[in-house]
Write an enzyme that holds these catalytic residues in place. Structure first.
Site, PDB file in Angstrom:
ATOM      1  CB  CYS A  34     -47.925  60.599  38.210  1.00 43.53           C
ATOM      2  SG  CYS A  34     -49.359  60.864  37.517  1.00 43.53           S
ATOM      3  CG  ASP A  36     -51.214  57.477  38.257  1.00 45.82           C
ATOM      4  OD1 ASP A  36     -50.671  56.574  38.355  1.00 45.82           O
ATOM      5  OD2 ASP A  36     -50.886  58.569  38.799  1.00 45.82           O
ATOM      6  CB  CYS A  59     -49.417  54.457  41.733  1.00 44.54           C
ATOM      7  SG  CYS A  59     -50.404  55.713  42.043  1.00 44.54           S
ATOM      8  CB  CYS A 103     -54.581  58.819  42.550  1.00 38.50           C
ATOM      9  SG  CYS A 103     -52.725  58.429  42.336  1.00 38.50           S
TER      10      CYS A 103
END
Length: 143
Positions: A34, A36, A59, A103
């Site tokens: 992703c 992150d 994000c 997240c």
């Protein structure tokens, strides 16, 4: 994707952004899938988190999760901060879309790694925690 007002607020106005030069606990986590990456800096004195900052590349949900997690552990003892869960972070943000729950998991892991980094630096054993690598595969459809 619908985001809560709290997610948007913590994304647009993140709290505790930056580095702590004299940090005595640092936790970094990331996921190549992703993209992150989170880094949490702790300043611990007398078993209490007196300052906490973060740098996150990712994000809006990753930034909001980092911001909220730092707010939730600031001023807490290490034992209290250790109890932080990704579910608590997501709830404090009034929810995250299912595809963005990872997240909050990264935020939990970064806090745990930073606390363990501090514990090891003062000669204590690291506390054990569950690694969440599998959630990324679920979320990103790799299972």
């Amino acid at each position: 994707m619908q985001y809560s007002e709290k997610v948007m607020d913590h994304f647009m106005n993140p709290r505790n952004v930056g580095e702590i030069a004299e940090a005595n606990g640092i936790g970094e986590v990331g996921n190549a899938v992703c993209g992150d990456i989170m880094k949490i800096y702790l300043k611990v004195e007398d078993n209490r988190i007196i300052d906490v900052k973060f740098n996150t590349f990712g994000c809006g949900s990753a930034i909001a999760s980092s911001s909220m997690a730092t707010e939730m552990i600031k001023g807490k003892t290490l034992e209290e901060a250790w109890e932080l869960t990704n579910k608590a972070v997501a709830e404090a943000l009034d929810g995250l879309p299912p595809v963005k729950m990872h997240c909050s998991v990264l935020a939990e892991e970064a806090v745990h790694k930073a606390i363990n980094d501090y514990r090891v630096s003062i000669g204590l054993e690291p506390w054990s925690y569950r690694n969440h690598d599998d959630i990324h595969a679920q979320v990103h459809g790799e299972q």
